[in-house]
Scaffold this motif. Sequence first.
Motif, PDB file in Angstrom:
ATOM      1  N   VAL A  44      33.803  42.524  50.445  1.00  0.00           N
ATOM      2  CA  VAL A  44      33.403  43.279  49.266  1.00  0.00           C
ATOM      3  C   VAL A  44      32.166  42.642  48.649  1.00  0.00           C
ATOM      4  O   VAL A  44      32.139  41.429  48.386  1.00  0.00           O
ATOM      5  N   ASP A  46      29.681  43.169  45.340  1.00  0.00           N
ATOM      6  CA  ASP A  46      29.490  43.837  44.056  1.00  0.00           C
ATOM      7  C   ASP A  46      28.091  43.547  43.544  1.00  0.00           C
ATOM      8  O   ASP A  46      27.741  42.385  43.270  1.00  0.00           O
ATOM      9  N   ASN A 109      29.864  47.793  46.271  1.00  0.00           N
ATOM     10  CA  ASN A 109      30.258  48.433  45.022  1.00  0.00           C
ATOM     11  C   ASN A 109      29.258  48.173  43.905  1.00  0.00           C
ATOM     12  O   ASN A 109      28.598  47.129  43.885  1.00  0.00           O
ATOM     13  N   GLU A 112      31.481  45.815  38.330  1.00  0.00           N
ATOM     14  CA  GLU A 112      32.529  46.347  37.467  1.00  0.00           C
ATOM     15  C   GLU A 112      32.161  46.201  35.997  1.00  0.00           C
ATOM     16  O   GLU A 112      31.605  45.183  35.575  1.00  0.00           O
ATOM     17  N   PRO A 128      42.379  36.457  39.865  1.00  0.00           N
ATOM     18  CA  PRO A 128      42.096  35.976  41.219  1.00  0.00           C
ATOM     19  C   PRO A 128      43.236  35.108  41.761  1.00  0.00           C
ATOM     20  O   PRO A 128      43.890  34.368  41.022  1.00  0.00           O
ATOM     21  N   SER A 148      38.770  41.105  40.666  1.00  0.00           N
ATOM     22  CA  SER A 148      38.114  40.708  41.903  1.00  0.00           C
ATOM     23  C   SER A 148      38.669  39.367  42.368  1.00  0.00           C
ATOM     24  O   SER A 148      38.764  38.419  41.588  1.00  0.00           O
ATOM     25  N   HIS A 168      38.657  45.458  41.257  1.00  0.00           N
ATOM     26  CA  HIS A 168      38.151  45.283  42.612  1.00  0.00           C
ATOM     27  C   HIS A 168      39.054  44.408  43.476  1.00  0.00           C
ATOM     28  O   HIS A 168      38.633  43.915  44.513  1.00  0.00           O
ATOM     29  N   GLY A 169      40.304  44.227  43.052  1.00  0.00           N
ATOM     30  CA  GLY A 169      41.235  43.432  43.822  1.00  0.00           C
ATOM     31  C   GLY A 169      41.977  44.246  44.864  1.00  0.00           C
ATOM     32  O   GLY A 169      41.639  45.396  45.160  1.00  0.00           O
ATOM     33  N   ASP A 197      38.402  52.059  42.436  1.00  0.00           N
ATOM     34  CA  ASP A 197      37.741  50.804  42.813  1.00  0.00           C
ATOM     35  C   ASP A 197      38.590  49.805  43.613  1.00  0.00           C
ATOM     36  O   ASP A 197      38.027  48.927  44.267  1.00  0.00           O
TER      37      ASP A 197
END
Length: 456
Positions: A44, A46, A109, A112, A128, A148, A168-169, A197
Motif C-alpha cells: 500500500v 499513500d 491511495n 487519508e 498499527p 494504516s 487503510h488497515g 479504503d
Amino acid sequence: MDSILQQPDFKVIANQKEIPVLRVTATFVDERIQEDGSCYGIAVIDSDEPVSVEIRCERDLSSAKILPEKNDAVTEIRSDKVLLQLTKHGSYVIEPQSYKDTPLILFYNPVEKNAPSPDTPGVHYYGPGLHSPGKIELNEGETLYLASGAVVEAYLWAQGDNITICGHGVLTQRTMPRCTVRHCLDFYKCNHLTLRDFITMDPCAWNLVLRDCCDVSIDNVKICGGRMLNDDGIDVCNSSNVTIRNCFVRAQDDIIAVKGLMDKTDLTKQNKETNKNHFEHDNRGIRNVLVEKCLFWCDYANVFRIGYECIGETMADITVRDCDIVHLCDNFRPKEAYWANAVWHIQASHKMPICNLLFEDLRIYVDIPNTLIMKIVPMECPPWIGLGNIHNCTFRNISFTGASDTFHGDILIAGKDSEHTVENIHIENVTINGKRLERDSENIYIGDYTKDITIS
C-alpha cells in the motif's frame, strides 16, 4: 508484525522509502479445494503526489507484465527490478512471469483525511500492529476504524443504520478454516452504510455480503481472496441503491454476485413440489446497483453471477461500467454444464424476472486458451421453485485483448419454454483481439424461446 504476514519475494521502495509487503494465500485448484497453495504480495502506497516506485525480486523480471494493460504508469522493466512512475490512484498488478507465479499488487491511495481518534464515541479503533479479536460486532451509528499498519484477525457482523468501516488497515480471516463462519463481513438490514479504503484478505467464506441493505457506498475497498472456494468477492443480496466504485476484487469464486437469499423457514431443498406450490415472493427485490472504475480478477468461477439463489420480486437496474478484468477462470467447462464458468452468468431462477442490465466500457485481459464469455439462460437451483425470465440487457464497448491469440470464447443465449424466455439482449461493439463479434460468429449460440437478440 507477525512474520507469516510478510511476503519475502518482493522489496518495494516508494519515494526512497521501503514499504511492507503482505502475503496473501492463493490456491489454484484442479478439481476441488486445496488450502496449501501459493501466494501473492500486496503493498500500500499513500500519497497525494506522484510516486517513484522500485520493485525488486530475486526472480527474473525482464518479461514482467503490468496490468491492467491500459494504465497510466510510466514503466521501465529490467531483469532485476521494475521501475514505476505512478500519477493516478488505483490498483496495479505486477507479474514477474505468469499470474500463477507470485504476483505483486500495488494499491496507490490518496492520503487519508479526517481519521477519528481512538477515544471517539462509537468508534472501534484498531491502531498499527496485529490484533485478534475474533469477532467484531457493529450496531447503529458505529464505526470500525482500521489505521494504516493495522492487521485485524476477525470476522464481522453488522446490523443497523449509519454504520461505517474505514481506514487503510487490514481485516483478515487467514487463521479460519473454510466456511467456519457464514460470511466474513456480514451486513444485515444496514441502511446508509459506508465502506471505504480498507483491505480484506484471506477470506474463508463469502467475503463482503449485503443482506437487505439500502443506500450503500463501497469505495476503494480492496478484497484480496484466492485462498479457497466459496470466497465470493461482493454479494449483493436483496439490497438496493448500492454503489461499488474504485475497488479491487480477487477471488477464486464469483467476483460480483447479485442474489436474493431465502428469508422463509418453510422452504426446503428436499421437497421441490411443496416449494413450488407454496412459494410466494416477499418483496425483497434487488434494484439500482452501480459498479464502476473497478479492477477484477477471477481465479475459478464467474466474474458476474446474476440470478443464482434469487428469492425476490425482481432484480432490476444493474449497471457495470469502466472496469478492468485482468484474469478469467482457466477451468473451462462447456456452455451446457450446470456449473459452467463465465464472464457473465445470468441465470434467472425462482420465478424472478431479471431486467435492465447494462455493461459498458469494459476491458478484459485474456492469457488463457478459452472460457465461456456469456451464458444467459433461466435455470432452477435450490430450493427448486421454478424458473425466471431475463429481458432488456445491453453489453457494449467491451474488448478482449491479451497474450492469448487463440482465445475465442462462447456465448449462449437461450430460454427454457414459452413462459421462461430471454428477450431484448443487445451486444454492441464487443471485440476479441480486435475482431468484432457479429451475429454469425461461430462462437455464438442463440437457442429457442428467445426474442430480439441483436449483435452488431
